[in-house]
Design a protein around this motif. Structure first.
Motif, PDB file in Angstrom:
ATOM      1  N   TYR A  80       0.734  -1.147   0.125  1.00  0.00           N
ATOM      2  CA  TYR A  80      -0.010   0.000  -0.108  1.00  0.00           C
ATOM      3  C   TYR A  80       0.777   1.290  -0.239  1.00  0.00           C
ATOM      4  CZ  TYR A  80      -3.465  -3.149   1.590  1.00  0.00           C
ATOM      5  OH  TYR A  80      -4.361  -4.493   1.702  1.00  0.00           O
ATOM      6  N   PRO A  81       0.542   2.652  -0.584  1.00  0.00           N
ATOM      7  CA  PRO A  81       1.370   3.571  -0.903  1.00  0.00           C
ATOM      8  C   PRO A  81       0.919   4.388   0.577  1.00  0.00           C
ATOM      9  CG  PRO A  81      -0.651   3.809  -2.027  1.00  0.00           C
ATOM     10  CD  PRO A  81      -0.815   2.370  -1.704  1.00  0.00           C
ATOM     11  N   LEU A  82       1.350   4.042   1.800  1.00  0.00           N
ATOM     12  CA  LEU A  82       1.367   4.694   2.797  1.00  0.00           C
ATOM     13  C   LEU A  82       2.357   5.693   3.144  1.00  0.00           C
ATOM     14  CD1 LEU A  82       0.369   1.727   5.378  1.00  0.00           C
ATOM     15  CD2 LEU A  82      -1.187   3.198   4.192  1.00  0.00           C
ATOM     16  N   ASN A  83       2.010   6.673   3.775  1.00  0.00           N
ATOM     17  CA  ASN A  83       2.837   7.808   4.372  1.00  0.00           C
ATOM     18  C   ASN A  83       3.256   7.338   5.686  1.00  0.00           C
ATOM     19  OD1 ASN A  83       0.932   9.114   2.568  1.00  0.00           O
ATOM     20  ND2 ASN A  83       2.356  10.661   2.890  1.00  0.00           N
ATOM     21  N   CYS A  84       2.846   6.706   6.380  1.00  0.00           N
ATOM     22  CA  CYS A  84       3.061   6.225   7.916  1.00  0.00           C
ATOM     23  C   CYS A  84       2.100   5.180   8.575  1.00  0.00           C
ATOM     24  CB  CYS A  84       3.408   7.376   8.901  1.00  0.00           C
ATOM     25  SG  CYS A  84       1.843   8.427   9.150  1.00  0.00           S
ATOM     26  N   MET A  85       2.678   4.427   9.314  1.00  0.00           N
ATOM     27  CA  MET A  85       1.874   3.416  10.209  1.00  0.00           C
ATOM     28  C   MET A  85       2.341   3.456  11.705  1.00  0.00           C
ATOM     29  SD  MET A  85       2.544  -0.850   9.677  1.00  0.00           S
ATOM     30  CE  MET A  85       2.467  -0.556   7.886  1.00  0.00           C
ATOM     31  N   HIS A  86       1.464   3.364  12.220  1.00  0.00           N
ATOM     32  CA  HIS A  86       1.807   3.337  13.877  1.00  0.00           C
ATOM     33  C   HIS A  86       0.964   1.923  14.499  1.00  0.00           C
ATOM     34  CE1 HIS A  86       3.585   7.023  13.604  1.00  0.00           C
ATOM     35  NE2 HIS A  86       2.709   7.401  12.834  1.00  0.00           N
ATOM     36  N   VAL A  87       1.546   1.238  15.176  1.00  0.00           N
ATOM     37  CA  VAL A  87       0.847   0.146  15.643  1.00  0.00           C
ATOM     38  C   VAL A  87       1.457   0.104  17.355  1.00  0.00           C
ATOM     39  CG1 VAL A  87       0.867  -2.418  16.033  1.00  0.00           C
ATOM     40  CG2 VAL A  87       0.831  -1.406  13.877  1.00  0.00           C
TER      41      VAL A  87
END
Length: 147
Positions: A80-87
């Motif tokens: 996926y063309p994500l800018n950011c991800m937080h978990v």
């Protein structure tokens, strides 16, 4: 797998709503982002065989979970063309009504953020070695089935 640093996703105890709000607020300056998707897992006060869940005590095989999470992160960023991800996932005791999982994805458009967030949550539940022990109101407990 890339040479990116493995990120620690674990938080001791419940995830504070103020932390979640602050995480969201920090993205206001990231003007290339047009869509966010957020999932928050909350401990339910389920009734099981006449007993009520007071809390869930989470435990994990941390080293393996973090390595697996790193691979999932890489897979999701590749797909996926994500800018950011937080978990963030709780370890330790989380009472009914408190947040135990916070997943936050951002992209230029809503659809990749939503699709990535959904897939990410499903993969975390299915693939990470994290377990929850339901703690009941009568001082008994049982391991929770991860559904």
């Amino acid at each position: 797998m890339s040479e990116k640093k493995i990120k620690n996703i674990f938080v001791a105890g419940p995830i504070d709503p103020a932390f979640i709000a602050d995480s969201i607020a920090k993205h206001g300056s990231k003007t290339a982002i047009g869509g966010h998707s957020i999932f928050m897992g909350q401990v339910r006060r389920d009734e099981v065989d006449g007993k009520l869940v007071d809390a869930i005590a989470y435990t994990a095989y941390e080293e393996l979970a973090l390595e697996k999470m790193h691979q999932i992160r890489e897979d999701i960023f590749e797909k996926y063309p994500l800018n950011c991800m937080h978990v963030y996932h709780s370890l330790g005791t989380v009472k009914a009504g408190q947040i135990c999982l916070f997943v936050f994805t951002s992209s230029a458009h809503r659809k990749p953020a939503i699709d990535a967030c959904s897939e990410l949550v499903e993969r975390l539940k299915a693939e990470l070695p994290i377990w929850g022990k339901e703690l009941f109101d009568n001082d008994t407990h049982q391991w929770k089935e991860n559904i």
